[in-house]
Design a protein around this motif. Sequence first.
Motif, PDB file in Angstrom:
ATOM      1  N   GLY A   1       0.782  -1.238   0.000  1.00 48.17           N
ATOM      2  CA  GLY A   1       0.000   0.000   0.000  1.00 48.17           C
ATOM      3  C   GLY A   1       0.807   1.278   0.000  1.00 48.17           C
ATOM      4  N   ILE A   2       2.121   1.215  -0.271  1.00 43.10           N
ATOM      5  CA  ILE A   2       2.937   2.426  -0.274  1.00 43.10           C
ATOM      6  C   ILE A   2       2.655   3.240  -1.527  1.00 43.10           C
ATOM      7  CG2 ILE A   2       4.947   1.344  -1.381  1.00 43.10           C
ATOM      8  CD1 ILE A   2       6.702   3.072   0.488  1.00 43.10           C
ATOM      9  N   THR A   3       2.510   4.539  -1.363  1.00 39.43           N
ATOM     10  CA  THR A   3       2.173   5.433  -2.480  1.00 39.43           C
ATOM     11  C   THR A   3       3.400   6.216  -2.938  1.00 39.43           C
ATOM     12  OG1 THR A   3       1.631   7.313  -1.055  1.00 39.43           O
ATOM     13  CG2 THR A   3      -0.146   5.718  -1.526  1.00 39.43           C
ATOM     14  N   ILE A   4       3.218   6.911  -4.041  1.00 37.25           N
ATOM     15  CA  ILE A   4       4.292   7.768  -4.554  1.00 37.25           C
ATOM     16  C   ILE A   4       4.681   8.806  -3.509  1.00 37.25           C
ATOM     17  CG2 ILE A   4       4.792   9.596  -6.225  1.00 37.25           C
ATOM     18  CD1 ILE A   4       3.301   7.938  -8.318  1.00 37.25           C
ATOM     19  N   PHE A   5       3.687   9.399  -2.870  1.00 34.23           N
ATOM     20  CA  PHE A   5       3.991  10.440  -1.898  1.00 34.23           C
ATOM     21  C   PHE A   5       4.667   9.854  -0.663  1.00 34.23           C
ATOM     22  CE2 PHE A   5       2.984  13.647   1.399  1.00 34.23           C
ATOM     23  CZ  PHE A   5       3.584  14.730   0.790  1.00 34.23           C
TER      24      PHE A   5
ATOM     25  N   GLY B   1       3.704  18.525 -12.039  1.00 33.26           N
ATOM     26  CA  GLY B   1       4.579  17.847 -13.009  1.00 33.26           C
ATOM     27  C   GLY B   1       6.056  17.967 -12.742  1.00 33.26           C
ATOM     28  N   GLY B   2       6.456  18.229 -11.484  1.00 33.85           N
ATOM     29  CA  GLY B   2       7.873  18.402 -11.172  1.00 33.85           C
ATOM     30  C   GLY B   2       8.584  17.140 -10.734  1.00 33.85           C
ATOM     31  N   LEU B   3       7.881  15.992 -10.733  1.00 27.33           N
ATOM     32  CA  LEU B   3       8.486  14.750 -10.262  1.00 27.33           C
ATOM     33  C   LEU B   3       8.499  13.704 -11.371  1.00 27.33           C
ATOM     34  CD1 LEU B   3       9.535  13.236  -7.657  1.00 27.33           C
ATOM     35  CD2 LEU B   3       7.225  12.289  -7.490  1.00 27.33           C
ATOM     36  N   TYR B   4       9.657  13.035 -11.547  1.00 22.85           N
ATOM     37  CA  TYR B   4       9.798  11.965 -12.534  1.00 22.85           C
ATOM     38  C   TYR B   4      10.219  10.689 -11.819  1.00 22.85           C
ATOM     39  CZ  TYR B   4       9.799  15.626 -16.105  1.00 22.85           C
ATOM     40  OH  TYR B   4       9.448  16.683 -16.909  1.00 22.85           O
ATOM     41  N   ILE B   5       9.568   9.589 -12.166  1.00 19.61           N
ATOM     42  CA  ILE B   5       9.966   8.284 -11.640  1.00 19.61           C
ATOM     43  C   ILE B   5      10.341   7.410 -12.822  1.00 19.61           C
ATOM     44  CG2 ILE B   5       9.203   6.197 -10.440  1.00 19.61           C
ATOM     45  CD1 ILE B   5       7.471   7.921  -8.683  1.00 19.61           C
ATOM     46  N   ASN B   6      11.578   6.926 -12.790  1.00 17.76           N
ATOM     47  CA  ASN B   6      12.115   6.109 -13.894  1.00 17.76           C
ATOM     48  C   ASN B   6      11.951   6.808 -15.245  1.00 17.76           C
ATOM     49  OD1 ASN B   6      12.716   4.140 -11.979  1.00 17.76           O
ATOM     50  ND2 ASN B   6      10.714   3.167 -12.214  1.00 17.76           N
ATOM     51  N   ASN B   7      12.269   8.119 -15.233  1.00 18.80           N
ATOM     52  CA  ASN B   7      12.250   8.973 -16.426  1.00 18.80           C
ATOM     53  C   ASN B   7      10.846   9.274 -16.951  1.00 18.80           C
ATOM     54  OD1 ASN B   7      15.010   9.296 -16.474  1.00 18.80           O
ATOM     55  ND2 ASN B   7      15.383   7.698 -17.983  1.00 18.80           N
ATOM     56  N   ASN B   8       9.809   8.900 -16.206  1.00 17.79           N
ATOM     57  CA  ASN B   8       8.429   9.204 -16.608  1.00 17.79           C
ATOM     58  C   ASN B   8       7.817  10.183 -15.611  1.00 17.79           C
ATOM     59  OD1 ASN B   8       8.335   7.419 -18.865  1.00 17.79           O
ATOM     60  ND2 ASN B   8       8.107   5.694 -17.455  1.00 17.79           N
ATOM     61  N   ARG B   9       7.171  11.218 -16.141  1.00 13.54           N
ATOM     62  CA  ARG B   9       6.540  12.199 -15.257  1.00 13.54           C
ATOM     63  C   ARG B   9       5.325  11.574 -14.572  1.00 13.54           C
ATOM     64  NH1 ARG B   9       5.063  17.703 -18.031  1.00 13.54           N
ATOM     65  NH2 ARG B   9       7.281  18.089 -17.697  1.00 13.54           N
TER      66      ARG B   9
ATOM     67  N   PRO C   1       9.437  19.009  -0.475  1.00 12.01           N
ATOM     68  CA  PRO C   1       8.908  19.593   0.758  1.00 12.01           C
ATOM     69  C   PRO C   1       7.781  18.720   1.305  1.00 12.01           C
ATOM     70  CG  PRO C   1       9.082  21.251  -0.968  1.00 12.01           C
ATOM     71  CD  PRO C   1       9.331  19.935  -1.621  1.00 12.01           C
ATOM     72  N   SER C   2       7.662  18.657   2.599  1.00 16.54           N
ATOM     73  CA  SER C   2       6.628  17.815   3.199  1.00 16.54           C
ATOM     74  C   SER C   2       5.256  18.477   3.061  1.00 16.54           C
ATOM     75  CB  SER C   2       6.935  17.568   4.676  1.00 16.54           C
ATOM     76  OG  SER C   2       6.998  18.798   5.369  1.00 16.54           O
ATOM     77  N   GLY C   3       4.233  17.630   3.198  1.00 13.34           N
ATOM     78  CA  GLY C   3       2.868  18.146   3.214  1.00 13.34           C
ATOM     79  C   GLY C   3       2.375  18.648   1.866  1.00 13.34           C
ATOM     80  N   GLY C   4       1.549  19.698   1.936  1.00 13.80           N
ATOM     81  CA  GLY C   4       0.862  20.219   0.754  1.00 13.80           C
ATOM     82  C   GLY C   4       1.800  20.744  -0.322  1.00 13.80           C
ATOM     83  N   LYS C   5       2.943  21.327   0.082  1.00 11.62           N
ATOM     84  CA  LYS C   5       3.876  21.862  -0.928  1.00 11.62           C
ATOM     85  C   LYS C   5       4.422  20.753  -1.817  1.00 11.62           C
ATOM     86  CE  LYS C   5       5.460  26.006   1.514  1.00 11.62           C
ATOM     87  NZ  LYS C   5       6.642  26.711   2.075  1.00 11.62           N
ATOM     88  N   GLY C   6       4.739  19.623  -1.183  1.00 13.05           N
ATOM     89  CA  GLY C   6       5.246  18.492  -1.945  1.00 13.05           C
ATOM     90  C   GLY C   6       4.196  17.924  -2.878  1.00 13.05           C
ATOM     91  N   GLU C   7       2.991  17.777  -2.378  1.00  6.63           N
ATOM     92  CA  GLU C   7       1.904  17.258  -3.210  1.00  6.63           C
ATOM     93  C   GLU C   7       1.655  18.168  -4.407  1.00  6.63           C
ATOM     94  OE1 GLU C   7      -1.734  16.263  -1.343  1.00  6.63           O
ATOM     95  OE2 GLU C   7      -0.819  14.963   0.178  1.00  6.63           O
TER      96      GLU C   7
ATOM     97  N   ALA D   1       1.953  12.490 -11.842  1.00  3.43           N
ATOM     98  CA  ALA D   1       1.185  13.659 -11.393  1.00  3.43           C
ATOM     99  C   ALA D   1       0.229  13.347 -10.257  1.00  3.43           C
ATOM    100  CB  ALA D   1       0.404  14.245 -12.575  1.00  3.43           C
ATOM    101  N   ASN D   2       0.111  12.066  -9.871  1.00  6.50           N
ATOM    102  CA  ASN D   2      -0.824  11.693  -8.809  1.00  6.50           C
ATOM    103  C   ASN D   2      -0.042  11.215  -7.594  1.00  6.50           C
ATOM    104  OD1 ASN D   2      -2.820  10.754  -7.148  1.00  6.50           O
ATOM    105  ND2 ASN D   2      -3.579   9.168  -8.552  1.00  6.50           N
ATOM    106  N   PRO D   3       0.040  12.029  -6.538  1.00 12.01           N
ATOM    107  CA  PRO D   3       0.833  11.647  -5.368  1.00 12.01           C
ATOM    108  C   PRO D   3       0.249  10.453  -4.612  1.00 12.01           C
ATOM    109  CG  PRO D   3      -0.381  13.658  -4.933  1.00 12.01           C
ATOM    110  CD  PRO D   3      -0.552  13.372  -6.381  1.00 12.01           C
ATOM    111  N   ASN D   4      -1.023  10.164  -4.814  1.00  9.02           N
ATOM    112  CA  ASN D   4      -1.662   9.086  -4.071  1.00  9.02           C
ATOM    113  C   ASN D   4      -1.647   7.753  -4.813  1.00  9.02           C
ATOM    114  OD1 ASN D   4      -2.401  10.848  -1.920  1.00  9.02           O
ATOM    115  ND2 ASN D   4      -4.054  11.634  -3.211  1.00  9.02           N
ATOM    116  N   GLN D   5      -1.033   7.708  -5.965  1.00  8.13           N
ATOM    117  CA  GLN D   5      -0.994   6.455  -6.727  1.00  8.13           C
ATOM    118  C   GLN D   5      -0.117   5.427  -6.017  1.00  8.13           C
ATOM    119  OE1 GLN D   5       0.306   6.879 -10.778  1.00  8.13           O
ATOM    120  NE2 GLN D   5       0.298   4.682 -11.188  1.00  8.13           N
ATOM    121  N   LEU D   6      -0.615   4.176  -5.950  1.00  4.95           N
ATOM    122  CA  LEU D   6       0.167   3.099  -5.365  1.00  4.95           C
ATOM    123  C   LEU D   6       1.361   2.772  -6.264  1.00  4.95           C
ATOM    124  CD1 LEU D   6      -2.662   0.647  -4.217  1.00  4.95           C
ATOM    125  CD2 LEU D   6      -1.326   2.197  -2.770  1.00  4.95           C
TER     126      LEU D   6
END
Length: 477
Positions: free
Chosen positions: A408-412, A434-442, A422-428, A444-449
């Motif tokens: 159940g661990i999420t991106i955030f 669109g400022g975060l890339y995982i494995n070279n892919n952007r 930054p923690s909390g709302g600023k990070g989300e 946009a959903n911080p709550n995605q598993l």
Amino acid sequence: MATVHKYILVRLPRIGNRQINSLGLRFHKRYFSKTLPKTKPSSNILTLHKRGLIQDIFPNSTDELAKVLTSSPQTIYCGFDPTASSLHIGNLLAIIGLIHCQRAGHNGIALIGGATASIGDPSGKSKEREPLSVDQVAQNAEAIENNLKTIFENHELYIWKSNKDLKPIRILNNSSWYKGKNVVEFLSSIGRHLRMGTMLGRKSVKSRLESPAGLNFSEFSYQAFQAYDFLHLHRQYGCRIQLGGMDQMGNICTGYELIDRLHGPSVYGITLPLVTTSSGDKLGKTAGNAVWLNSQNTSEFDLYQYFVQLPDSLMRKYLELFTFLSLDEIGSIMQKHQSHPSKRQAQKKLAEQVSLLVHGEEGLSKAKRLTEALYGSSGIRALEVLNEKEAEELFKGAFISKILLEPGITIFDMVEKVKCLPSGGKGEKLIRDGGLYINNNRVANPNQLLLEGEHILKNNLTFIRVGKKNYYIVKWI
């Protein structure tokens, strides 16, 4: 495929000078008369001027030297002082010059300056070198010997495409003939044949004498020792030609003059151009911009990328200097490159050929794999074939975190543990913008598993990028 020969490293025992001389002659006869294959030299290496590989010849008698080169196989040497734990691409040009001599049927000697490294060549230096301990010089000499062996073997395995056997390039260390040598004997037997006026007139000496740093006696004497090296190799191995960078011409001339006084005018010097950047700056450890030939100093990826990133203006010149491709092949490569310069075909060919020479097929494969992972279009597939060491090498300076993989661990959750946002709302908000890339892919959903195969790769790694240059690596446990 051509037979691979072992490269010969000759170390002479601690015995008297007269015995050393006779022993050296026995080595000469044994290896050059019995072991080495007899080949007719193609000979005239002076045609390398067509590749821009020859800067100057001394004495200035091209026709005479051409006759010597075509009459019989000649012995040609080039020196490398072990003042660092690796050679660099400035030295690579000299190594390539020596290999061209080998390809032409001549006998090559790569001389490691285990003794002269403790003195320091002032040529091209604005100040005195930092002194090295005896142990450090010995370690450097061993590392450079490995550099040379690897390059010679890679050339024969992966680049030499003829069925003709190559004569192995002999690797020597000049410490073998200076051990136990008496300084008084050296000065009385060698120093008396060298003229102070001529030595003081050398460009490398004059520039230092006129500089604020000045020139110490040890550095001034360097040319005497290099001259004696030439003399020793001339006597023991019949060496008649010294190869070196253009900044070595003064030292080569001193060797010529010493041999001329003792044996007659029968030796020559050939200089190679110095490797410079597109702005004309010299490349090397003194200039602080060296690209090393040892993977511990400059990785296979970084060496490959150095040549891939070179400007178009250097391409023809560097293909001619740093590869063994024919001039016709280079012309064809440049035509294709000019049709589609954005594809960087010339740069990739250059990087491929240099990597193959320096690091072999395995090193080239690694460099291409890391290049694809960082810059290619294969996406996740290129990243998941990396092991942990390669990942850390590719993303140098990346923050590395070990995280326990829980259901159940999420991106955030992950970025909170890594502390890359930054923690909390600023990070989300940063993720949603669109400022975060995982494995070279952007993303946009911080709550995605987190999903295996998409966010967690087969190698149990996740690559996070924040913005353009801030990398983080997650190792899942």
